[in-house]
Each structure stands twice: as structure tokens, then as C-alpha cells.
Design an enzyme around this catalytic site. Structure first.
Site, PDB file in Angstrom:
ATOM      1  N   HIS A  21       0.962  -1.168   0.060  1.00  0.00           N
ATOM      2  CA  HIS A  21       0.009   0.174   0.082  1.00  0.00           C
ATOM      3  C   HIS A  21       0.568   1.174   0.037  1.00  0.00           C
ATOM      4  O   HIS A  21       1.954   1.305   0.978  1.00  0.00           O
ATOM      5  CB  HIS A  21      -0.788  -0.046   1.276  1.00  0.00           C
ATOM      6  CG  HIS A  21      -2.025  -0.836   1.327  1.00  0.00           C
ATOM      7  ND1 HIS A  21      -3.160  -0.361   1.805  1.00  0.00           N
ATOM      8  CD2 HIS A  21      -2.312  -2.057   0.352  1.00  0.00           C
ATOM      9  CE1 HIS A  21      -4.288  -1.637   1.497  1.00  0.00           C
ATOM     10  NE2 HIS A  21      -3.504  -2.293   0.532  1.00  0.00           N
ATOM     11  N   TYR A  63      -9.347   5.544   7.633  1.00  0.00           N
ATOM     12  CA  TYR A  63      -9.446   6.003   8.833  1.00  0.00           C
ATOM     13  C   TYR A  63     -10.571   7.035   9.145  1.00  0.00           C
ATOM     14  O   TYR A  63     -10.252   8.036   8.508  1.00  0.00           O
ATOM     15  CB  TYR A  63      -8.116   6.360   9.509  1.00  0.00           C
ATOM     16  CG  TYR A  63      -6.967   5.605   9.539  1.00  0.00           C
ATOM     17  CD1 TYR A  63      -6.163   5.043   8.679  1.00  0.00           C
ATOM     18  CD2 TYR A  63      -6.710   4.930  11.054  1.00  0.00           C
ATOM     19  CE1 TYR A  63      -5.175   4.105   8.839  1.00  0.00           C
ATOM     20  CE2 TYR A  63      -5.857   4.028  11.126  1.00  0.00           C
ATOM     21  CZ  TYR A  63      -4.909   3.642   9.989  1.00  0.00           C
ATOM     22  OH  TYR A  63      -3.901   2.710  10.177  1.00  0.00           O
ATOM     23  N   PRO A  95      -3.627   1.199  18.985  1.00  0.00           N
ATOM     24  CA  PRO A  95      -3.264   0.483  17.564  1.00  0.00           C
ATOM     25  C   PRO A  95      -3.530   1.433  16.471  1.00  0.00           C
ATOM     26  O   PRO A  95      -3.217   1.063  15.352  1.00  0.00           O
ATOM     27  CB  PRO A  95      -4.600  -0.752  17.478  1.00  0.00           C
ATOM     28  CG  PRO A  95      -5.429  -0.083  18.423  1.00  0.00           C
ATOM     29  CD  PRO A  95      -4.867   0.587  19.686  1.00  0.00           C
ATOM     30  N   LYS A 142       1.560   0.669  14.787  1.00  0.00           N
ATOM     31  CA  LYS A 142       3.071   0.608  15.216  1.00  0.00           C
ATOM     32  C   LYS A 142       3.405  -0.634  16.129  1.00  0.00           C
ATOM     33  O   LYS A 142       4.665  -0.795  16.291  1.00  0.00           O
ATOM     34  CB  LYS A 142       3.202   1.743  15.895  1.00  0.00           C
ATOM     35  CG  LYS A 142       3.375   3.286  15.028  1.00  0.00           C
ATOM     36  CD  LYS A 142       4.604   3.202  14.222  1.00  0.00           C
ATOM     37  CE  LYS A 142       4.214   3.956  13.153  1.00  0.00           C
ATOM     38  NZ  LYS A 142       4.098   3.201  11.809  1.00  0.00           N
ATOM     39  N   TYR A 176       3.842   6.977   9.570  1.00  0.00           N
ATOM     40  CA  TYR A 176       3.245   5.888   9.411  1.00  0.00           C
ATOM     41  C   TYR A 176       4.012   4.743   8.677  1.00  0.00           C
ATOM     42  O   TYR A 176       3.807   3.573   8.729  1.00  0.00           O
ATOM     43  CB  TYR A 176       2.152   6.117   8.347  1.00  0.00           C
ATOM     44  CG  TYR A 176       1.050   5.166   8.403  1.00  0.00           C
ATOM     45  CD1 TYR A 176       0.017   5.162   9.220  1.00  0.00           C
ATOM     46  CD2 TYR A 176       0.988   4.114   7.413  1.00  0.00           C
ATOM     47  CE1 TYR A 176      -1.279   4.112   9.437  1.00  0.00           C
ATOM     48  CE2 TYR A 176       0.006   3.140   7.467  1.00  0.00           C
ATOM     49  CZ  TYR A 176      -1.111   3.179   8.221  1.00  0.00           C
ATOM     50  OH  TYR A 176      -1.860   2.290   8.166  1.00  0.00           O
TER      51      TYR A 176
HETATM   52  C1  DHB Z   1      -5.034  -2.870  11.370  1.00  0.00           C
HETATM   53  C2  DHB Z   1      -5.009  -2.308  12.533  1.00  0.00           C
HETATM   54  C3  DHB Z   1      -4.540  -1.385  12.898  1.00  0.00           C
HETATM   55  O1  DHB Z   1      -4.371  -0.853  14.066  1.00  0.00           O
HETATM   56  C4  DHB Z   1      -4.343  -0.091  12.137  1.00  0.00           C
HETATM   57  O2  DHB Z   1      -3.629   0.877  12.358  1.00  0.00           O
HETATM   58  C5  DHB Z   1      -4.307  -0.733  10.746  1.00  0.00           C
HETATM   59  C6  DHB Z   1      -4.994  -1.918  10.252  1.00  0.00           C
HETATM   60  C7  DHB Z   1      -5.708  -4.044  11.053  1.00  0.00           C
HETATM   61  O3  DHB Z   1      -5.855  -5.015  11.749  1.00  0.00           O
HETATM   62  O4  DHB Z   1      -5.861  -4.355   9.723  1.00  0.00           O
END
Ligand code: DHB
Length: 395
Positions: free
Chosen positions: A76, A198, A290, A294, A382
Site C-alpha cells: 500500500h 481511518y 493500535p 505501530k 506511518y
Molecule cells: C489494522 C490495525 C490497525 O491498528 C491499523 O492501524 C491498521 C490496520 C488491521 O488490523 O488491519
């Protein structure tokens, strides 16, 4: 009766950090044993992260388990943010001079590492009860556990602890608990978009992610008091629709869940990441919320640095790398903690922050959506910051 064995590095925890550390050491001819409290199936059942930075991709290649990831993983070069009906794409590839991330599930990565253990002759003990570490300050620390009615003792040179509690008092713990969790759902349905989205909506955060072109992973911000039993699949899809834009709703394909669970959000750092001959790596030393994807990537970086330091100790009789391990990793950990906290604060609803909190968040998003400089900052973090940042930094 006690069964006694000897190894060079005893590793606690057979999650991705422990398995990766074991592989790197085995490849360098260093003996390691991994001890895990749970079953292998339980470890694989924990549905976690899905976004790998280059550092993580490179490490999997280094230990020779990257083939399936390159075949099935999705590269990506950007992701989208949705706020007030507007979409804003963070073009990571353009903003970082060509960098990207790999979308590949932690479960798959763990499975690949588990499958590779036999070839690497890396012993792993699952379902070990009462795992304890002893005499960390002495030359020969020990690890004990119970299995099949027998007490086992492993005498070792070092412990790499990838999942365990920290000795109280020996280490300073910094912690923040967020007043919400993520309700996650995995389904065999095509993702709503080819990139992650997001979403900051008045009803709370949501994330549209994926595992492949036919498997989706979605998350909803929910109050900490929420119980997963209260969420039918239909209730989940209905709530997700309420947080998406029209384009998202039109593209959303729903289906039965393969897994549904709630994870609380927490920021946690243990300092230092070392106590005598015990070294903390991954979740044992730090947890990030999450949102910035990271957690697994920080774990991979710890393991890269720790493996190199242990190899230097055994092969070159130098402890310089081991001495530098904690400060070197913590500097990057804190930067990832900062980004994860900030990205969480930008995308979630914080009712307790009051009207001014909401206004400040609006201003922050407005800035990010309209400033190339702000977009650079997000993209750079990121895709993953470099391992070292040069001279200076907090002590
Ligand atoms: C996923 C989890 C995340 O915390 C994130 O920022 C992006 C993707 C996932 O589980 O796909």
C-alpha cells in the site's frame, strides 16, 4: 522432580517477537529455547495488526520466511482519512520518496514463523505453566516452568522476554488507559476500498482495513463498558454504515463474521527495557494504541536490535550492543508512542474533552487536510521512522 537443561538465550513468549528473535539467533548459531504459556492455536487466534513497515518485511526476508508475505501481502502506497464527509488521501509513496507498507496479517506472519521453527531447530514449549525468571542479576539466570506435572529449569546466559510481567520496582512504568476500546470484525468479504480508511465520525472512530482482496477487517470505537456479546453481526454492520460516507456505504459488502473481539486502548512504556540479564522486547516493554499500526513494527525493531546485540556478545565478546539496547530502542519507542497517541487523539471521539477538545480536534484535522507539511509528518511516521536519529535526544 526437576528436569534441568541449559541454553544460551531463554525466550518467554512465542508471539511474533519471540519467534523472530529465536529465528535470528538460530541463524547465527546461538542456542535458544522459547517458552509460551498458551497453546499455538491460542497464539494464532489473537487477531492483531495487519500493517508491516519495511523494517519488519526485511527481517522476515532475512530469516527466510518472507515468500508467502510477498505472494499474498498487499503493498500500500497510501491510505485515506474520512472526516465530515470529506476524504483525504495520505499519499505515503509521494510524501516519503517512494516508501510503502505491506498489508499482511499478524496471524499469517506468526504462522509463517511457526512453520519455520522445525527447519531452524528452534525448540518451543507451549502450554508452560507458572513461567518464572530467577537470579537475573547473576551470571547464570534461570527460567522455570511446569508442564505435564514436572518442573523444568532452563539455565541460560540471557532472557529475552517478549511477554511477561516486569519485576515490580525494578523498572519504571509509564501508562495511559484510553476511555474506549476497538470492536473488531473479520469477514470473508471484499474490502470496502483498495486502501485503508481511518474514519472520524460524530458516532466515533472506525477503521476499514483488510487482510486480502477477499477478506476484510473493520473496527469501531466503543465504550470500555461494551461487551462483544451485545454486538450481533448486523448491529456491527449497521453501526459501520452510520460512520461511513455514501461512497463507503455503497461499496460495503457485509457477511458473517469469522471473528469479533474488543481490545482496550493503552499507551504503556517500561523503562529501561532491561533488568540485569533480562531484556524486554515487544509488548513486554511497550504497548501503543493500535491507531498508527505501530505495535508489531516496534516489536520487530526491538528484536532486530536485540538479536544483533546478543550475536555481538556471543561471537565478538563485546557487550556494547547489549548496553545500548534499551536507550537505543526507547528513543524510537517514545516517538512511536507519540505518533500513536496523537493519531488516536485526532481520529477518536473524546466526550470528556468537552467542547474545546472537539474544536481543537477539528482544527487539527482541518490543518492536516490542507497542509502538505502536516501530511508529510503523518506519512513519515506511518511508514516507520529510521532506527537511529543521530546525536542528542532525551536521556
Ligand atoms: C489494522 C490495525 C490497525 O491498528 C491499523 O492501524 C491498521 C490496520 C488491521 O488490523 O488491519
Amino acid at each position: 522432580m526437576t528436569a534441568r537443561t541449559r541454553t544460551q538465550v531463554a525466550i518467554v513468549g512465542a508471539g511474533p517477537s519471540g519467534l523472530l528473535l529465536g529465528q535470528l539467533l538460530a541463524k547465527a548459531g546461538i542456542d535458544a529455547v522459547i517458552v509460551e504459556r498458551q497453546t499455538g492455536a491460542h497464539v494464532l487466534g489473537r487477531i492483531r495488526a495487519g500493517v508491516l513497515e519495511q523494517v519488519c518485511v526485511d527481517l522476515l526476508d532475512e530469516v527466510g520466511v518472507g515468500a508467502r508475505m510477498h505472494r499474498e501481502g498487499l503493498v500500500h502506497g497510501g491510505f485515506e482519512m474520512l472526516w465530515r464527509g470529506q476524504r483525504h488521501r495520505i499519499d505515503m509513496r509521494r510524501l516519503t520518496g517512494g516508501k510503502s507498507v505491506m498489508v499482511y496479517g499478524q496471524t499469517e506472519l506468526t504462522r509463517d514463523l511457526m512453520d519455520a521453527r522445525h527447519a531452524a531447530d528452534l525448540p518451543t514449549v507451549y502450554e508452560a505453566a507458572n513461567v518464572a525468571v530467577h537470579e537475573l542479576d547473576e551470571a547464570w539466570p534461570r527460567l522455570t516452568y511446569e508442564k505435564n506435572g514436572l518442573t523444568h529449569e532452563i539455565v541460560c546466559d540471557f532472557h529475552g522476554v517478549c511477554r511477561a510481567s516486569v519485576p515490580p520496582g525494578a523498572i519504571t512504568v509509564y501508562e495511559k488507559v484510553y476511555p474506549f476500546g476497538w470492536l473488531g470484525l473479520l469477514s470473508d468479504t471484499p474490502p470496502v476500498s483498495h486502501e485503508l480508511i481511518y474514519v472520524n465520525s460524530p458516532r466515533g472512530f472506525s477503521l476499514c482495513s483488510m487482510r486480502s482482496s477477499t477478506r476484510s477487517r473493520y473496527y469501531l470505537q466503543v465504550p470500555l463498558t461494551e461487551k462483544v456479546e451485545n454486538w450481533s453481526d448486523d448491529a456491527f454492520w449497521d453501526e459501520l454504515r452510520l460512520r461511513l460516507d455514501d461512497r463507503g456505504c455503497a461499496a460495503l459488502v457485509t457477511g458473517p463474521s469469522l471473528e469479533k473481539s474488543i481490545a482496550p486502548l493503552r499507551s504503556f512504556v517500561a523503562e529501561p527495557l532491561r533488568f540485569g540479564r533480562m531484556f524486554l522486547a515487544g509488548d513486554a516493554g511497550h504497548i501503543v494504541p493500535p491507531t498508527g499500526a505501530k505495535g508489531l513494527n516496534l516489536a520487530a525493531t526491538d528484536v532486530k536490535v536485540l538479536a544483533a546485540a546478543l550475536i555481538e556478545h556471543f561471537h565478538e565478546r563485546s557487550d556494547a550492543g547489549l548496553e545500548a539496547y534499551s536507550p537505543r530502542c526507547l528513543r524510537r519507542v517514545w516517538r512511536a508512542e507519540r505518533f500513536s497517541w496523537w493519531f488516536t487523539s485526532l481520529t477518536h471521539r473524546f466526550p470528556e474533552g468537552g467542547a474545546i477538545g472537539a474544536r481543537l480536534q477539528d482544527a487539527e484535522l482541518d490543518y492536516l487536510f490542507h497542509s502538505e507539511h502536516a501530511a508529510h509528518t503523518v506519512a513519515e511516521n506511518y511508514v516507520g521512522l529510521p532506527l537511529d536519529f543521530g546525536e542528542g535526544g532525551p536521556s
